[in-house]
Design an enzyme around this catalytic site. Structure first.
Site, PDB file in Angstrom:
ATOM      1  N   ASN A  72       0.911  -1.301   0.052  1.00 49.16           N
ATOM      2  CA  ASN A  72       0.044   0.113  -0.060  1.00 49.16           C
ATOM      3  C   ASN A  72       0.755   1.288  -0.092  1.00 49.16           C
ATOM      4  O   ASN A  72       0.281   2.442   0.088  1.00 49.16           O
ATOM      5  CB  ASN A  72      -0.908  -0.096   1.215  1.00 49.16           C
ATOM      6  CG  ASN A  72      -1.858  -1.272   1.269  1.00 49.16           C
ATOM      7  OD1 ASN A  72      -1.555  -2.242   1.943  1.00 49.16           O
ATOM      8  ND2 ASN A  72      -2.811  -1.517   0.156  1.00 49.16           N
ATOM      9  N   VAL A  82       1.704   6.924   0.247  1.00 50.73           N
ATOM     10  CA  VAL A  82       1.118   6.140   1.058  1.00 50.73           C
ATOM     11  C   VAL A  82      -0.525   6.037   0.547  1.00 50.73           C
ATOM     12  O   VAL A  82      -1.223   7.172   0.409  1.00 50.73           O
ATOM     13  CB  VAL A  82       0.891   6.322   2.552  1.00 50.73           C
ATOM     14  CG1 VAL A  82       0.058   5.571   3.412  1.00 50.73           C
ATOM     15  CG2 VAL A  82       2.026   6.246   3.247  1.00 50.73           C
ATOM     16  N   CYS A  83      -0.900   4.737   0.254  1.00 42.12           N
ATOM     17  CA  CYS A  83      -2.322   4.844  -0.380  1.00 42.12           C
ATOM     18  C   CYS A  83      -3.225   3.866   0.851  1.00 42.12           C
ATOM     19  O   CYS A  83      -3.217   2.665   1.030  1.00 42.12           O
ATOM     20  CB  CYS A  83      -2.344   3.950  -1.557  1.00 42.12           C
ATOM     21  SG  CYS A  83      -3.904   3.705  -2.216  1.00 42.12           S
ATOM     22  N   ILE A  84      -4.132   4.746   1.572  1.00 40.00           N
ATOM     23  CA  ILE A  84      -4.930   4.196   2.573  1.00 40.00           C
ATOM     24  C   ILE A  84      -6.168   5.081   2.483  1.00 40.00           C
ATOM     25  O   ILE A  84      -6.147   6.147   2.239  1.00 40.00           O
ATOM     26  CB  ILE A  84      -4.035   4.452   4.024  1.00 40.00           C
ATOM     27  CG1 ILE A  84      -4.993   3.760   5.071  1.00 40.00           C
ATOM     28  CG2 ILE A  84      -3.630   5.704   4.266  1.00 40.00           C
ATOM     29  CD1 ILE A  84      -4.147   3.527   6.483  1.00 40.00           C
TER      30      ILE A  84
END
Length: 168
Positions: A82, A89-91
């Protein structure tokens, strides 16, 4: 919320974090004159492949905070499903508020103004311990995590060692 109000809120959140330290990370400003750019040090969570690592990241808050989410980027190299290869950051909680135009996330999973710097960092630490391989930012890391875990662990261990060397 005016720029002034968002700056006051961020100053309060940073002061709270420094007064009441939260295990797993520390936070400060990249440049003392800019409250909108934070540097954080995330300590690899115990009992995970990231344990022992010291991962530096930057949080970039928009002047519209808390109505809009910050962006987070790891400066220290990290191998994770992620976190893209550039460190972004991919959240879900860092995605713009509202409905996802592709239908992958509910609005309740995305950015909400109740989130704070602390809740963001706790969520990222949780993400290190439990990646979401259903929605990867780094497809290669996600594929490896699922299909060749020993190789995934080896790459993470190299990142952990490198982070330890860089923190000395």
């Amino acid at each position: 919320m005016s720029e002034h109000q968002s700056a006051l809120l961020l100053r309060k959140q940073l002061a709270d974090l420094n007064r009441n330290a939260v295990e797993g990370f520390s936070a400060g400003l990249i440049d003392e004159s800019d409250i909108y750019k934070w540097e954080v040090l995330i300590i690899g969570p115990p009992d995970t492949v990231y344990e022992g690592g010291f991962f530096k990241a930057h949080l970039y808050f928009p002047v519209e905070y808390p109505l809009r989410p910050p962006r987070m980027k790891f400066i220290t190299e990290i191998w994770h499903p992620n976190i893209d290869k550039n460190g972004d950051v991919c959240i879900s909680i860092l995605h713009e508020p509202g409905d996802d135009k592709w239908g992958y996330e509910k609005a309740s999973e995305r950015w909400l103004p109740v989130h704070t710097a602390e809740t963001i960092l706790i969520s990222v630490i949780s993400l290190l311990a439990d990646p979401n391989d259903e929605s990867p930012a780094n497809v290669d890391a996600a594929k490896e995590w699922r299909e060749n875990y020993p190789e995934f662990k080896r790459k993470v261990a190299r990142c952990v060692r490198k982070s330890q060397e860089e923190s000395m």
